[in-house]
Write a protein that holds these residues in place. Structure first.
Motif, mmCIF file in Angstrom:
data_model
loop_
_atom_site.group_PDB
_atom_site.id
_atom_site.type_symbol
_atom_site.label_atom_id
_atom_site.label_comp_id
_atom_site.label_asym_id
_atom_site.label_seq_id
_atom_site.Cartn_x
_atom_site.Cartn_y
_atom_site.Cartn_z
ATOM 1 N N ARG A 138 0.745 -1.171 0.007
ATOM 2 C CA ARG A 138 0.023 -0.018 0.128
ATOM 3 C C ARG A 138 1.008 1.300 0.043
ATOM 4 O O ARG A 138 0.821 2.286 -0.770
ATOM 5 C CB ARG A 138 -1.029 -0.033 1.145
ATOM 6 N N GLY A 139 1.920 1.165 0.757
ATOM 7 C CA GLY A 139 2.860 2.156 0.976
ATOM 8 C C GLY A 139 3.261 2.705 -0.600
ATOM 9 O O GLY A 139 3.561 3.835 -1.018
ATOM 10 N N GLY A 140 3.954 1.502 -1.232
ATOM 11 C CA GLY A 140 4.097 1.639 -2.445
ATOM 12 C C GLY A 140 3.440 2.510 -3.711
ATOM 13 O O GLY A 140 3.652 3.157 -4.275
ATOM 14 N N ILE A 141 2.332 1.700 -3.513
ATOM 15 C CA ILE A 141 1.171 2.287 -4.397
ATOM 16 C C ILE A 141 0.790 3.471 -4.388
ATOM 17 O O ILE A 141 0.804 4.502 -5.236
ATOM 18 C CB ILE A 141 -0.021 1.522 -4.407
ATOM 19 N N GLU A 142 0.740 4.147 -2.842
ATOM 20 C CA GLU A 142 0.514 5.416 -2.545
ATOM 21 C C GLU A 142 1.754 6.399 -2.757
ATOM 22 O O GLU A 142 1.289 7.774 -3.026
ATOM 23 C CB GLU A 142 -0.003 5.630 -1.054
ATOM 24 N N ALA A 143 2.961 5.702 -2.915
ATOM 25 C CA ALA A 143 3.882 6.591 -3.228
ATOM 26 C C ALA A 143 4.139 7.245 -4.788
ATOM 27 O O ALA A 143 4.829 8.132 -5.232
ATOM 28 C CB ALA A 143 5.083 6.019 -2.821
ATOM 29 N N ILE A 144 3.433 6.468 -5.831
ATOM 30 C CA ILE A 144 3.091 6.843 -6.804
ATOM 31 C C ILE A 144 2.462 8.274 -7.229
ATOM 32 O O ILE A 144 1.040 7.934 -6.698
ATOM 33 C CB ILE A 144 2.752 5.683 -7.894
ATOM 34 N N PRO A 145 2.962 9.044 -7.661
ATOM 35 C CA PRO A 145 2.233 10.392 -7.840
ATOM 36 C C PRO A 145 0.897 10.075 -8.729
ATOM 37 O O PRO A 145 0.849 9.165 -9.540
ATOM 38 C CB PRO A 145 3.440 11.366 -9.021
ATOM 39 N N ARG A 146 -0.205 10.814 -8.158
ATOM 40 C CA ARG A 146 -1.278 10.955 -8.489
ATOM 41 C C ARG A 146 -1.542 10.954 -10.188
ATOM 42 O O ARG A 146 -2.147 10.408 -10.898
ATOM 43 C CB ARG A 146 -2.215 12.303 -7.966
ATOM 44 N N GLY A 147 -0.387 11.881 -10.653
ATOM 45 C CA GLY A 147 -0.489 12.202 -12.034
ATOM 46 C C GLY A 147 -0.361 10.935 -12.948
ATOM 47 O O GLY A 147 -0.843 11.023 -14.167
ATOM 48 N N GLN A 148 0.207 9.893 -12.538
ATOM 49 C CA GLN A 148 0.390 8.817 -13.286
ATOM 50 C C GLN A 148 -0.947 8.037 -13.555
ATOM 51 O O GLN A 148 -1.122 7.626 -14.721
ATOM 52 C CB GLN A 148 1.317 7.666 -12.473
ATOM 53 N N THR A 149 -1.797 8.005 -12.418
ATOM 54 C CA THR A 149 -3.115 7.710 -12.679
ATOM 55 C C THR A 149 -3.930 8.419 -13.511
ATOM 56 O O THR A 149 -4.595 7.896 -14.649
ATOM 57 C CB THR A 149 -3.828 7.221 -11.439
ATOM 58 N N GLU A 150 -3.775 9.679 -13.420
ATOM 59 C CA GLU A 150 -4.431 10.755 -14.277
ATOM 60 C C GLU A 150 -4.196 10.429 -15.635
ATOM 61 O O GLU A 150 -5.006 10.531 -16.527
ATOM 62 C CB GLU A 150 -4.317 12.073 -13.655
ATOM 63 N N ALA A 151 -2.836 10.493 -15.883
ATOM 64 C CA ALA A 151 -2.552 10.179 -17.402
ATOM 65 C C ALA A 151 -3.119 9.073 -17.785
ATOM 66 O O ALA A 151 -3.691 8.895 -19.070
ATOM 67 C CB ALA A 151 -0.906 10.112 -17.196
ATOM 68 N N ALA A 152 -3.002 7.911 -17.352
ATOM 69 C CA ALA A 152 -3.572 6.595 -17.563
ATOM 70 C C ALA A 152 -5.034 6.785 -17.879
ATOM 71 O O ALA A 152 -5.373 6.187 -18.997
ATOM 72 C CB ALA A 152 -3.208 5.478 -16.825
ATOM 73 N N ARG A 153 -5.749 7.288 -16.885
ATOM 74 C CA ARG A 153 -7.218 7.394 -17.192
ATOM 75 C C ARG A 153 -7.596 8.422 -18.228
ATOM 76 O O ARG A 153 -8.539 8.022 -18.914
ATOM 77 C CB ARG A 153 -7.788 7.882 -15.842
ATOM 78 N N SER A 154 -6.668 9.445 -18.373
ATOM 79 C CA SER A 154 -7.214 10.421 -19.366
ATOM 80 C C SER A 154 -7.109 9.845 -20.754
ATOM 81 O O SER A 154 -7.363 10.231 -21.733
ATOM 82 C CB SER A 154 -6.434 11.675 -19.096
#
Lengths: 242, 225
Positions: free
Chosen positions: B108-124
């Protein structure tokens, strides 16, 4: 033809009202530049268009699809809306080529060979043909942002959103990114751009929209907004930035 | 008996014990990885029930000693449900559940350390939540957590010694058995310690190699920009 219709868009973060009822229609092929002071809601407005931020109220229609509908297939609609971020947000664990081919292969089930061919074409368009095998960390900011644009274009979007695409860049590479965007605008892409580059907005935009305090204060041709702003707040802002 | 005679005589027993220790560690850790990743995904899920189940699991395991968990599984659970379970199975269950909870929090710590922008870019780009997680977030998160995961592996390897309490003849148990016969506690505990040390030393060297490999595959320095 209308590409984007936005009606009565509201967004609250808790009790903080960031967008307070905004309307905007965008025609196909139109290039819109959103300008305004920081904290005025420009970026939030842009992020509501592809539902990265969920609007509190109001309607957003992109290419005939109502994205604010509760039952909207967001993934399918977003395929059609490219987005470029201030911080590039390239995937650091993938090469430039894989950054670009990931979504087309994943979402559109394109074959690897086809996706790669298209990726090479796009890299040529943004002037980075020779960088296909590099990892993002070895590229400059300007190069990363051009890859990000190529990545978004790989999905063949009908609309491109740019969220301050040059704000995180060193001054000497801003021109490269703007050149790519200019090329895109000339090719007829519908674009909505949040920017602080007033010179670019004046030159490329079909319409400039001035946003302040969560509302659209004034909009019109660049020559009108920059040359003869009607509103006191627009004048005050332009005085500071020009 | 000289030290070397003692060593020579007890070596076959120690090797058997080490084999069992390795077996316990490897099987438990493999299962724990799956439990850890699964419960981590449940924990960060938007579905409240899944999140709640994962939180209960993690809190219970972290809030009780492994020794108690081991007794509970081997004696308590078998009695209550009329099951029969070998000591090895019970040991593996206890260790996997235990390590799984800690790995879950590491992931969980590892996943939460990935910047939000990574998810946003993928979702966009139109990628689904699941695809973004599997293709974009997890590969980056796993790289970040390697040192902590190795650390947990080391802890679990050492925790196998606790499983000796339910009569499993792993390294520590073998040690006490030989001492019961020879009364040579000083030398035997040193030998036991050396065995654990060697296993863990080899593991940490291997993990350094893996880390190096992965960082090479990603270019020299990663700025997650």
């Amino acid at each position: 033809m209308l590409k984007v219709q936005i009606q009565n868009l509201h967004k609250h973060f808790g009790s903080n009202e960031v967008l307070r009822g905004m309307d905007l229609d965008v025609e196909e092929g139109e290039v819109i530049c959103l300008i305004g002071p920081s904290g005025s809601g420009k970026s939030t407005f842009l992020r509501c268009i592809n539902s990265l931020e969920q609007p509190t109220d109001g309607m957003v229609v992109v290419d005939g699809k109502v994205i604010t509908d509760k039952h909207a297939d967001l993934d399918r609609i977003r395929e059609n809306i490219g987005m470029v971020f201030q911080q590039f947000n390239l995937f650091p664990h993938l090469t430039v080529l894989r950054n670009i081919t990931m979504a087309p292969m994943q979402c559109k089930k394109l074959k690897r060979a086809d996706a790669e061919q298209r990726a090479h074409e796009l890299l040529a368009t943004v002037g980075l043909s020779e960088k296909w095998d590099c990892y993002p960390s070895s590229l400059s900011g300007g190069q990363q942002q051009r890859v990000a644009i190529a990545r978004a274009l790989a999905m063949d979007p009908a609309l491109m959103l740019f969220d301050e695409p040059t704000s995180a860049l060193d001054p000497e590479v801003v021109g490269d990114v703007l050149a790519v965007m200019r090329k895109l605008a000339k090719a007829g892409m519908t674009m909505i751009i949040v920017t602080h580059e007033m010179g670019f907005a004046r030159e490329v935009a079909d319409r400039v929209v001035f946003i302040d305090d969560g509302v659209i204060v004034e909009q019109g041709l660049p020559s009108q907004v920059f040359g003869a702003p009607q509103h006191e707040r627009t004048r005050a802002f332009l005085e500071k930035v020009l | 008996m000289s030290f070397f005679e003692l060593l020579q005589e007890s070596l076959p027993l120690f090797l058997q014990g080490m084999l069992l220790t390795l077996q316990l560690s490897v099987i438990s850790l493999i299962i724990a990885m799956f439990i850890g990743l699964g419960s981590c995904l449940m924990n960060i899920s938007k579905i409240k029930v899944l999140h709640w189940i994962a939180m209960c699991y993690i809190n219970i395991i972290r809030g009780t000693p492994l020794l108690v968990q081991t007794f509970f599984i081997y004696f308590g659970v078998t009695k209550a449900f009329g099951l029969s379970m070998t000591a090895l199975t019970a040991g593996i269950v206890a260790l996997s559940l235990n390590a799984g909870a800690y790995l879950s929090e590491i992931f969980r710590g590892g996943i939460e350390a990935i910047p939000r922008g990574q998810t946003e870019a993928a979702r966009s780009l139109g990628m689904s939540h699941g695809a973004a997680l599997i293709k974009i977030i997890l590969p980056q998160a796993l790289r970040i957590v390697i040192p902590s995961v190795v650390n947990q592996c080391i802890i679990t390897i050492k925790d196998t010694s606790i499983i000796s309490v339910i009569g499993l003849a792993e390294l520590t148990m073998v040690g006490s058995q030989i001492i019961a016969r020879t009364f040579r506690s000083f030398e035997i505990w040193i030998i036991v310690g050396v065995f654990y040390f060697v296993i863990i030393y080899v593991l940490s060297k291997l993990s350094k190699l893996v880390e190096k490999r992965l960082s090479l595959a990603q270019g020299a320095d990663t700025k997650f920009a």
